[in-house]
Design an enzyme around this catalytic site. Structure first.
Site, short mmCIF file in Angstrom:
data_model
loop_
_atom_site.label_atom_id
_atom_site.label_comp_id
_atom_site.label_asym_id
_atom_site.label_seq_id
_atom_site.Cartn_x
_atom_site.Cartn_y
_atom_site.Cartn_z
CG ASP A 155 -1.84 -0.93 1.29
OD1 ASP A 155 -2.17 -1.56 0.02
OD2 ASP A 155 -2.73 -1.18 2.19
CG ASP B 167 -11.84 -2.80 -0.83
OD1 ASP B 167 -11.20 -3.71 -1.19
OD2 ASP B 167 -11.86 -1.65 -1.10
#
Lengths: 194, 252
Positions: free
Chosen positions: B12, B131
């Site tokens: 990330d 997600d």
């Protein structure tokens, strides 16, 4: 060494440029027939769709240029398929330099496209010098060239097919050596030292 | 031997640095993305994913520059994502040297984007990131890094996205992410069996058996993890050796 990467409407050229830079080669990217013909080695990369790529090559006259090449030439992925005689991808006649037809994976082969690392074996070409049998390389493709007289490496995805082909000065790999770690780098080095 | 299962460390990225969010909230820096990515490639990572986790809200030009640095230095495939909302965004990132891009929120808001990307760049480089969270008995799609719930059902969404041209699904269970209690095995299996493209399972890896479970029972084609690798809790060579010992085909 004068290495030329053929510029056309298929992607992934930058990855090949960077892979060559990692082994100390500054390649030229060109669609100029004179520049391509003058190269010591030619790389014909490709990620994309066969019929639109063939159309583009014909429009630019690059089909004739590629067919006229005498120096070692390496087709990668779609580049490999375009060197063959025909592709089922939108039913297109390709360059015909390697007498092999390109077919769509049957649904029974598994998920399509095949994405990931698969192993190559039956290696018989100087481009695989010092590459151990069953080395892993990276594939991303939905169409394949069957096993045939010009096969210099095989792999299996539901069925056994050509991971690499060779006819005369034309070498072709279905996988992406530029993304296949140290093994891929060695294959590129082998090609460049032909 | 068949196609191998892939292990994918995820980095990330925030402001050019690698970070890992726990449940998408608390964020801690863990290092230079190119350095970390190279290390993972050398240790046997099969692919890498770089997610620009703040791209939806912040400027992203530095991310494209980072993508080029990654492509120059790393010799395995990598996917980039985070805040991608247009064909132009994708064009910039692919030209910068990315192999694949992942789309998430923007594709839910405008599913036609998937079709446009697949037509222009090919399905092989279009990864749909989802997600998802289990809400009132159903897996529901969330947007903007898990901040915004939708009414879209995950199973329906992935099938539609594949019909539109998505070439791969990156499936993150928000209920599992950061817990280290294991992947969402049942969810992964349901998605993997309902689509014709590879599925990357994400969220929840805590030990090596979790990977065995998600490959064998979850039918995942690849498994993604972040902090486990960043903090050295599991080393890639150990994980791959373990998977092979359990009969999972991996590249060693």
């Amino acid at each position: 060494m004068n290495v030329v990467i053929i510029k056309y409407n298929a992607g992934n050229i930058r990855s090949v440029i960077f892979a060559l830079e990692r082994i100390g080669i500054k390649a030229t990217v060109s669609d100029d027939p004179q520049v391509i013909k003058a190269a010591d080695k030619v790389i014909f990369p490709g990620v994309g769709e066969a019929s639109s790529a063939m159309l583009y090559l014909k429009e630019k006259g690059l089909d004739k240029v590629i067919c006229s090449l005498q120096q070692p030439t390496l087709g990668i992925c779609l580049g490999m398929q375009l060197l063959c005689s025909h592709s089922e991808e939108n039913d297109v006649d390709c360059l015909g330099l390697i007498p092999q037809k390109v077919k769509k994976f049957p649904a029974s082969a598994g998920k399509v496209p095949q994405i990931g690392w698969n192993d190559i074996s039956g290696l018989k070409s100087p481009i695989f010098a010092n590459i151990p049998e069953h080395s892993y390389v990276y594939f991303v493709h939905g169409y394949y060239a069957a096993y045939g007289a010009n096969t210099i490496a095989t792999t299996t995805y539901g069925l056994e097919y050509s991971a690499a082909l060779q006819k005369d000065n034309f070498f072709a790999v279905q996988f992406h050596p530029e993304k296949s770690g140290d093994v891929g780098q060695k294959i590129l080095e082998n090609f460049l030292s032909l | 031997m068949p196609l191998t299962k892939r292990i994918i460390p995820c980095l990330d990225i925030k402001d050019g640095q690698t970070v890992k969010g726990i449940n998408f909230v608390n964020i801690q820096a863990v290092g230079d993305p190119v350095e970390l990515g190279s290390r993972y490639a050398q240790m046997g990572a099969d692919e890498l994913v770089f997610l620009d986790i703040t791209a939806t809200h912040e400027k992203r030009k530095t991310f494209a520059e980072l993508v080029t640095r990654i492509a120059q230095h790393i010799n395995i495939p990598f996917t980039v994502g985070g805040g991608i909302s247009s064909v132009d965004d994708v064009s910039v990132l692919l030209n910068a040297g990315a192999d694949k891009i992942s789309v998430n929120s923007a594709a839910v808001r405008n599913p036609q984007l998937i079709n446009d990307l697949a037509k222009q760049f090919g399905s092989q480089c279009v990864v749909l990131a989802v997600d998802t969270k289990f809400v009132n008995g159903e897996w529901i799609v969330f947007l903007n890094g898990g901040r915004i719930p939708t009414e879209v059902r995950t199973y329906e969404w992935v099938k539609r996205a594949v019909d539109l041209g998505a070439g791969e699904i990156l499936l993150t269970s928000m209920d599992h992410d950061g817990t280290k209690a294991g992947f969402a095995v049942e969810l992964t299996r349901m998605v993997s069996e309902s689509v014709s493209v590879p599925v990357i399972a994400s969220g929840g890896a805590g030990n090596m058996d979790h990977f065995v479970d998600v490959f064998e029972q979850g039918k995942a084609d690849a498994a993604l993890a972040a902090s486990l690798f960043h903090y050295g809790e599991i080393e890639l060579p150990d994980l791959k050796g373990y998977l092979r010992s359990k009969g999972v085909e991996v590249r060693i």
